[in-house]
Scaffold this motif. Structure first.
Motif, PDB file in Angstrom:
ATOM      1  N   TYR A  96      27.217  26.377  97.974  1.00  0.00           N
ATOM      2  CA  TYR A  96      26.400  25.615  97.032  1.00  0.00           C
ATOM      3  C   TYR A  96      24.906  25.868  97.243  1.00  0.00           C
ATOM      4  CZ  TYR A  96      30.428  22.919  95.398  1.00  0.00           C
ATOM      5  OH  TYR A  96      31.617  22.535  94.849  1.00  0.00           O
ATOM      6  N   GLN A  97      24.465  25.875  98.512  1.00  0.00           N
ATOM      7  CA  GLN A  97      23.027  26.046  98.758  1.00  0.00           C
ATOM      8  C   GLN A  97      22.550  27.426  98.313  1.00  0.00           C
ATOM      9  OE1 GLN A  97      21.439  27.859 101.502  1.00  0.00           O
ATOM     10  NE2 GLN A  97      23.254  28.600 102.574  1.00  0.00           N
ATOM     11  N   LEU A  98      23.444  28.448  98.422  1.00  0.00           N
ATOM     12  CA  LEU A  98      23.076  29.796  97.963  1.00  0.00           C
ATOM     13  C   LEU A  98      22.917  29.824  96.445  1.00  0.00           C
ATOM     14  CD1 LEU A  98      25.491  31.897 100.215  1.00  0.00           C
ATOM     15  CD2 LEU A  98      23.050  31.509 100.565  1.00  0.00           C
ATOM     16  N   LEU A  99      23.856  29.174  95.733  1.00  0.00           N
ATOM     17  CA  LEU A  99      23.793  29.150  94.273  1.00  0.00           C
ATOM     18  C   LEU A  99      22.596  28.330  93.790  1.00  0.00           C
ATOM     19  CD1 LEU A  99      27.602  28.691  93.572  1.00  0.00           C
ATOM     20  CD2 LEU A  99      26.245  30.705  93.009  1.00  0.00           C
ATOM     21  N   LEU A 100      22.304  27.232  94.487  1.00  0.00           N
ATOM     22  CA  LEU A 100      21.144  26.420  94.101  1.00  0.00           C
ATOM     23  C   LEU A 100      19.842  27.186  94.314  1.00  0.00           C
ATOM     24  CD1 LEU A 100      22.197  22.898  95.444  1.00  0.00           C
ATOM     25  CD2 LEU A 100      21.816  23.530  93.059  1.00  0.00           C
ATOM     26  N   LYS A 101      19.768  27.928  95.420  1.00  0.00           N
ATOM     27  CA  LYS A 101      18.584  28.769  95.659  1.00  0.00           C
ATOM     28  C   LYS A 101      18.413  29.771  94.519  1.00  0.00           C
ATOM     29  CE  LYS A 101      18.352  28.688 100.736  1.00  0.00           C
ATOM     30  NZ  LYS A 101      18.591  29.495 101.961  1.00  0.00           N
ATOM     31  N   GLU A 102      19.531  30.405  94.133  1.00  0.00           N
ATOM     32  CA  GLU A 102      19.495  31.407  93.073  1.00  0.00           C
ATOM     33  C   GLU A 102      19.057  30.782  91.746  1.00  0.00           C
ATOM     34  OE1 GLU A 102      20.181  35.574  92.575  1.00  0.00           O
ATOM     35  OE2 GLU A 102      20.326  34.291  94.339  1.00  0.00           O
ATOM     36  N   MET A 103      19.626  29.592  91.450  1.00  0.00           N
ATOM     37  CA  MET A 103      19.279  28.919  90.204  1.00  0.00           C
ATOM     38  C   MET A 103      17.809  28.503  90.210  1.00  0.00           C
ATOM     39  SD  MET A 103      20.421  27.949  87.252  1.00  0.00           S
ATOM     40  CE  MET A 103      22.185  27.688  87.275  1.00  0.00           C
ATOM     41  N   LEU A 104      17.317  28.003  91.346  1.00  0.00           N
ATOM     42  CA  LEU A 104      15.924  27.577  91.464  1.00  0.00           C
ATOM     43  C   LEU A 104      14.969  28.752  91.252  1.00  0.00           C
ATOM     44  CD1 LEU A 104      13.963  25.276  92.112  1.00  0.00           C
ATOM     45  CD2 LEU A 104      14.230  25.842  94.536  1.00  0.00           C
ATOM     46  N   LYS A 105      15.375  29.923  91.735  1.00  0.00           N
ATOM     47  CA  LYS A 105      14.552  31.128  91.617  1.00  0.00           C
ATOM     48  C   LYS A 105      14.285  31.482  90.154  1.00  0.00           C
ATOM     49  CE  LYS A 105      14.624  35.994  92.958  1.00  0.00           C
ATOM     50  NZ  LYS A 105      15.389  37.036  93.662  1.00  0.00           N
ATOM     51  N   TYR A 106      15.293  31.225  89.288  1.00  0.00           N
ATOM     52  CA  TYR A 106      15.149  31.582  87.874  1.00  0.00           C
ATOM     53  C   TYR A 106      14.748  30.384  87.019  1.00  0.00           C
ATOM     54  CZ  TYR A 106      17.887  35.496  89.660  1.00  0.00           C
ATOM     55  OH  TYR A 106      18.329  36.554  90.395  1.00  0.00           O
ATOM     56  N   SER A 107      14.385  29.235  87.637  1.00  0.00           N
ATOM     57  CA  SER A 107      14.100  28.024  86.855  1.00  0.00           C
ATOM     58  C   SER A 107      12.788  27.372  87.267  1.00  0.00           C
ATOM     59  CB  SER A 107      15.250  27.012  87.038  1.00  0.00           C
ATOM     60  OG  SER A 107      16.503  27.596  86.847  1.00  0.00           O
ATOM     61  N   LYS A 108      11.849  28.137  87.829  1.00  0.00           N
ATOM     62  CA  LYS A 108      10.635  27.541  88.412  1.00  0.00           C
ATOM     63  C   LYS A 108       9.772  26.848  87.369  1.00  0.00           C
ATOM     64  CE  LYS A 108      10.450  30.426  92.510  1.00  0.00           C
ATOM     65  NZ  LYS A 108       9.746  31.480  93.256  1.00  0.00           N
ATOM     66  N   ASN A 109       9.807  27.314  86.153  1.00  0.00           N
ATOM     67  CA  ASN A 109       8.975  26.713  85.112  1.00  0.00           C
ATOM     68  C   ASN A 109       9.793  25.848  84.162  1.00  0.00           C
ATOM     69  OD1 ASN A 109       6.670  28.082  86.096  1.00  0.00           O
ATOM     70  ND2 ASN A 109       7.264  29.926  84.956  1.00  0.00           N
ATOM     71  N   CYS A 110      11.029  25.503  84.568  1.00  0.00           N
ATOM     72  CA  CYS A 110      11.930  24.750  83.686  1.00  0.00           C
ATOM     73  C   CYS A 110      11.878  23.256  84.002  1.00  0.00           C
ATOM     74  CB  CYS A 110      13.356  25.248  83.824  1.00  0.00           C
ATOM     75  SG  CYS A 110      13.560  26.941  83.267  1.00  0.00           S
ATOM     76  N   GLU A 111      12.478  22.509  83.110  1.00  0.00           N
ATOM     77  CA  GLU A 111      12.482  21.045  83.212  1.00  0.00           C
ATOM     78  C   GLU A 111      13.154  20.550  84.498  1.00  0.00           C
ATOM     79  OE1 GLU A 111      14.587  17.277  80.909  1.00  0.00           O
ATOM     80  OE2 GLU A 111      14.515  19.259  79.938  1.00  0.00           O
ATOM     81  N   GLY A 112      14.258  21.156  84.912  1.00  0.00           N
ATOM     82  CA  GLY A 112      15.033  20.651  86.048  1.00  0.00           C
ATOM     83  C   GLY A 112      14.676  21.261  87.380  1.00  0.00           C
ATOM     84  N   ALA A 113      13.527  21.933  87.477  1.00  0.00           N
ATOM     85  CA  ALA A 113      13.175  22.628  88.717  1.00  0.00           C
ATOM     86  C   ALA A 113      13.061  21.667  89.899  1.00  0.00           C
ATOM     87  CB  ALA A 113      11.874  23.398  88.531  1.00  0.00           C
ATOM     88  N   GLU A 114      12.425  20.479  89.675  1.00  0.00           N
ATOM     89  CA  GLU A 114      12.253  19.521  90.763  1.00  0.00           C
ATOM     90  C   GLU A 114      13.609  19.011  91.264  1.00  0.00           C
ATOM     91  OE1 GLU A 114       9.661  16.418  89.621  1.00  0.00           O
ATOM     92  OE2 GLU A 114       7.921  17.732  89.290  1.00  0.00           O
ATOM     93  N   ASP A 115      14.511  18.732  90.316  1.00  0.00           N
ATOM     94  CA  ASP A 115      15.854  18.278  90.701  1.00  0.00           C
ATOM     95  C   ASP A 115      16.580  19.354  91.498  1.00  0.00           C
ATOM     96  OD1 ASP A 115      15.515  15.856  89.523  1.00  0.00           O
ATOM     97  OD2 ASP A 115      16.467  16.428  87.623  1.00  0.00           O
ATOM     98  N   LEU A 116      16.413  20.598  91.077  1.00  0.00           N
ATOM     99  CA  LEU A 116      17.067  21.696  91.795  1.00  0.00           C
ATOM    100  C   LEU A 116      16.547  21.796  93.221  1.00  0.00           C
ATOM    101  CD1 LEU A 116      17.151  24.463  89.029  1.00  0.00           C
ATOM    102  CD2 LEU A 116      19.146  23.500  90.183  1.00  0.00           C
ATOM    103  N   GLN A 117      15.209  21.652  93.368  1.00  0.00           N
ATOM    104  CA  GLN A 117      14.614  21.722  94.706  1.00  0.00           C
ATOM    105  C   GLN A 117      15.123  20.578  95.581  1.00  0.00           C
ATOM    106  OE1 GLN A 117      12.351  24.201  96.006  1.00  0.00           O
ATOM    107  NE2 GLN A 117      13.198  23.139  97.775  1.00  0.00           N
ATOM    108  N   GLU A 118      15.202  19.373  95.004  1.00  0.00           N
ATOM    109  CA  GLU A 118      15.672  18.207  95.758  1.00  0.00           C
ATOM    110  C   GLU A 118      17.154  18.345  96.108  1.00  0.00           C
ATOM    111  OE1 GLU A 118      15.751  13.321  95.364  1.00  0.00           O
ATOM    112  OE2 GLU A 118      14.753  14.534  93.826  1.00  0.00           O
ATOM    113  N   ALA A 119      17.939  18.863  95.147  1.00  0.00           N
ATOM    114  CA  ALA A 119      19.369  19.070  95.397  1.00  0.00           C
ATOM    115  C   ALA A 119      19.568  20.080  96.520  1.00  0.00           C
ATOM    116  CB  ALA A 119      20.071  19.540  94.125  1.00  0.00           C
TER     117      ALA A 119
END
Length: 757
Positions: free
Chosen positions: A654-677
């Motif tokens: 999960y942490q690997l997939l979240l890192k990957e998703m965060l990498k492609y979502s830095k300017n998106c609405e859910g970026a903060e949630d992704l970082q916290e998750a």
């Protein structure tokens, strides 16, 4: 004397030659009082003594009236006088006759015949009473009672037959005794009495034989009825048992309504259906066999045809219903399998298309040749859509109407929408490439896009995707021509940059979708694998048919071996997977799913804490035949321990997939949630890691809980002072460090030495 002679009358001969007159008188008086038939003449051989002879004459004359006899009584003085009245052939030897007669033998025969006649009468009465008892017996309602009645009646019948055989044997013995004189001497002449006696015995024997034949005929019918009753009770008992089994089977097949939510799920459901059908075949085969038994009873003219026939029809109906329902269920699942195969093929085609779009280097497409090559690549790919994509939604609705529930319909629409979106991206890319591929009179300088937007080459999985972080304009500088650009060229360059920024956003969206697809695909596979382990291994440990394969070391150890895997499965299957699926259209918002369920993820800590015990038990019992048999049934290439590791691997993934998703979502609405998750998941992993180290600590005398919260832990090199002390710093440097594992608690630091297994 035979009966017809009774009408003629009797001639009595009284031999009193050796007696006194008083005995003569007594005999005559007894005859007069009690003789049962007509008397024609009474001949008395009077006493031979002079005195007695004279006395008899006087007394006879004097007492004639006392005799009250209406027939003449003739007093004879000698045997020759008797011959004047009766022929010698009718007289016995003691009366000077030639008739062969033995009084004692006659008495013996008469006594035997009368006793036999009584026996025949009693036997006939006994058989009649037994027959009445059998006829009045009510047929029992169960197998046990019917068997008991049949056994009791058969036993009584055998006893009655035994008595009958004894009577027949007695009669045959008497008849043989009557015929014995003739057998001993051919010259022996049979007198009328002997003939009459033989006729009487033969008549009684015939009567016995008739009675036996009638009883045998009655018993055959009674026995047949009892046996048919027993057959009926067996049939009824079997019917009740089979009907209960078939009702249970029918109820269970009625619960098989799920058409599956993925290709793997449908395959699993089909496997379950086949397994259920195999288990149910025992009940169905027994029902069909019982129906055939009932048909045979009907063919053999059973008395209860009206009761048996409906039951046979009901059994046949239940079997046919089960077969029909199973076939219908299989057809639906095959339809579902076909649809899910189509959907997965379409999704795979979309993914390949997205990969293709993402992997096309933007800088190379700026040239006419590059644009044409990319355009051909796209057109070639789109041609494969004829076989791989959903052609018409209306056709799908029509063909798969029988299985399209609300969830599946929504899934079809999402796949079709994804397909449409992907094709729209292709069309936009095609339009862009066609413009670039148009013949240009002047060379156009390609503008290097921002490094984050580039992807150098196609990657095997979303997790391996990386942007071109080190892209520079150096290569572009080398490709520049010697000519200066005109203002119009600069305008085209600005337009290219705008297009490049749009492509960058599009590429990031594609990459986010790919990470989301990987998250969902691996989540579904994870849920299926957990279910497979729970059903194929854990549930089988409670199966009585598998008990003989389980070693004693495994008894009551299921909770140790599997830990709380069932709790993990239910959380992912019922809750987390569905919440992830709801984010398929907005992958960047998936962080919220993790944050909302972070408390539930604590179940992994419990699983990981149990893992050392589970692994220890596995090492002890891994060669148990039970595991080999389960693995063979599941057709798994890997053994159980590989699957027991899945939860540990999943929480790490999960942490690997979240890192990957965060990498492609830095300017998106859910970026903060992704970082916290991501931070929360890493915190759980740390807690799991810490707890696993803590439970491995042995040899500490106190209570670890008293040391306070664990803040940090890790391996360190530790030096201590030399026992003899040291004089120079360089000597200290030569000391060999000790490897220790330190635990920093709120109240203490704990030094531990790693134990080598």
């Amino acid at each position: 004397v035979i009966l017809q002679d009774a009408g003629i009358g009797f001639i009595l001969v009284i031999d009193r030659r050796q007696d006194k007159w008083t005995s003569v008188k007594a005999s005559v008086l007894r005859i007069a009082a009690s003789f049962p038939a007509n008397l024609q003449l009474v001949l008395v051989l009077r006493p031979t003594g002079f005195f007695q002879r004279t006395l008899s004459d006087i007394a006879f004359k004097f007492n004639r009236d006392d005799f009250k006899m209406k027939v003449p009584v003739i007093m004879l003085s000698s045997v020759p006088e008797l011959h004047g009245y009766i022929d010698k052939s009718q007289l016995t030897e003691d009366l000077g006759g030639t008739l062969d007669y033995c009084h004692s033998r006659w008495l013996c025969h008469r006594t035997a015949i009368e006793s036999f006649a009584l026996m025949v009468k009693q036997t006939a009465q006994m058989l009649q009473a037994f027959g009445t008892e059998l006829a009045e017996t009510e047929l029992p309602n169960d197998v046990q009672s019917t068997s008991s009645v049949l056994s009791a009646h058969t036993e009584k019948k055998d006893k009655a037959k035994e008595d009958l055989q004894l009577a027949l044997k007695e009669g045959s013995s008497i008849l043989e005794s009557l015929r014995e004189p003739l057998a001993e001497s051919v010259a022996h002449s049979v007198n009328q009495d002997e003939l009459d006696n033989q006729a009487t015995v033969q008549r009684l024997l015939a009567q016995l034989n008739e009675t036996e034949a009638a009883f045998d005929e009655f018993w055959a019918k009674h026995q047949q009825k009892l046996e048919q009753c027993l057959q009926l009770r067996h049939f009824e008992q079997g019917f009740r048992e089979v009907k209960t089994s078939l009702d249970t089977v029918s109820q269970k097949i009625a619960t098989f309504t799920d058409v599956g939510n993925s290709l793997a799920h449908v395959q699993h459901l089909l496997k379950d259906l086949t397994s259920f059908e195999e288990k149910s075949s025992v009940a169905v085969d027994r029902a069909r066999a019982l129906s055939l038994e009932g048909q045979k009873l009907i063919e053999n003219k059973h008395y209860a045809v009206d009761s048996i026939h409906p039951k046979c029809e009901e059994l046949q109906h239940l079997c046919d219903h089960f077969t029909t329902e199973t076939c219908r269920r299989r057809e639906l699942l095959n339809k579902s399998l076909e649809l899910h195969s189509l959907l997965e093929t379409s999704m795979k085609w979309c993914d390949e298309g997205i990969f293709l779009l993402a992997s096309q280097p933007v800088d190379k497409c700026q040239s006419q040749d590059g644009a044409e090559a990319a355009l051909q690549e796209i057109e070639k790919f789109l041609e494969t859509g004829a076989e791989n994509k959903i052609q018409e939604l209306s056709n799908i609705y029509k063909e798969y109407d029988c299985i399209l529930n609300e969830d599946l319909l929504e899934h079809v629409q999402k796949v079709f929408q994804k397909q449409e979106s992907m094709q729209e991206m292709f069309h936009r890319r095609q339009a862009s490439l066609k413009k670039l591929a148009a013949k240009q009179t002047r060379p156009v300088q390609p503008v290097a896009p921002r490094p984050e937007a580039l992807t150098k080459s196609p990657c095997p999985s979303p997790g391996a995707w990386r942007g071109s972080e080190n892209s520079s304009s150096e290569g572009n500088v080398l490709r520049r021509g010697p000519y200066r650009r005109a203002k119009s060229e600069m305008s085209e360059t600005r337009q290219g940059r705008t297009s490049s920024t749009g492509d960058e956003e599009e590429s990031l969206a594609i990459l986010r979708r790919h990470v989301m697809n990987e998250l969902l695909d691996t989540e579904r596979a994870y849920v299926d694998e957990l279910l497979c382990v729970l059903e194929g291994y854990a549930a089988e440990m409670d199966n009585p048919l598998m008990a003989h394969l389980i070693s004693t070391g495994l008894h009551n150890k299921k909770d140790i071996l599997f830990g709380n895997m069932e709790e993990i499965y239910h959380f992912h299957n019922r809750i987390f997977l569905r919440e992830l699926e709801s984010c398929i259209d907005c992958p960047e918002l998936v962080g919220r799913c993790f944050l909302e369920r972070m408390e539930e993820f604590q179940i992994y800590e419990k699983y990981c804490q149990n893992k050392p015990r589970s692994e220890s038990l596995w090492r002890q019992c891994s060669d148990c035949p039970f595991f080999q048999e389960c693995q063979k049934k599941l057709d798994h290439k890997l053994s159980l321990d590989s699957y027991l590791l899945k939860p540990v691997q999943r929480i790490t993934k999960y942490q690997l997939l979240l890192k990957e998703m965060l990498k492609y979502s830095k300017n998106c609405e859910g970026a903060e949630d992704l970082q916290e998750a991501l931070s929360s998941i890493l915190g759980i992993l740390k807690a799991v890691n810490d707890s696993m180290h803590l439970i491995a600590i042995t040899g500490y005398d106190g209570n670890l809980g008293d040391l306070g919260k664990l803040l940090m832990q890790g391996s360190f090199s530790v030096w201590t002072d030399h026992k003899k002390g040291h004089t120079k710093v360089k000597e200290l440097a030569r000391f060999k460090p000790m490897q220790r594992h330190l635990f920093l608690h709120e109240k203490a630091v704990l030094f531990c030495k790693k134990r080598e297994e």
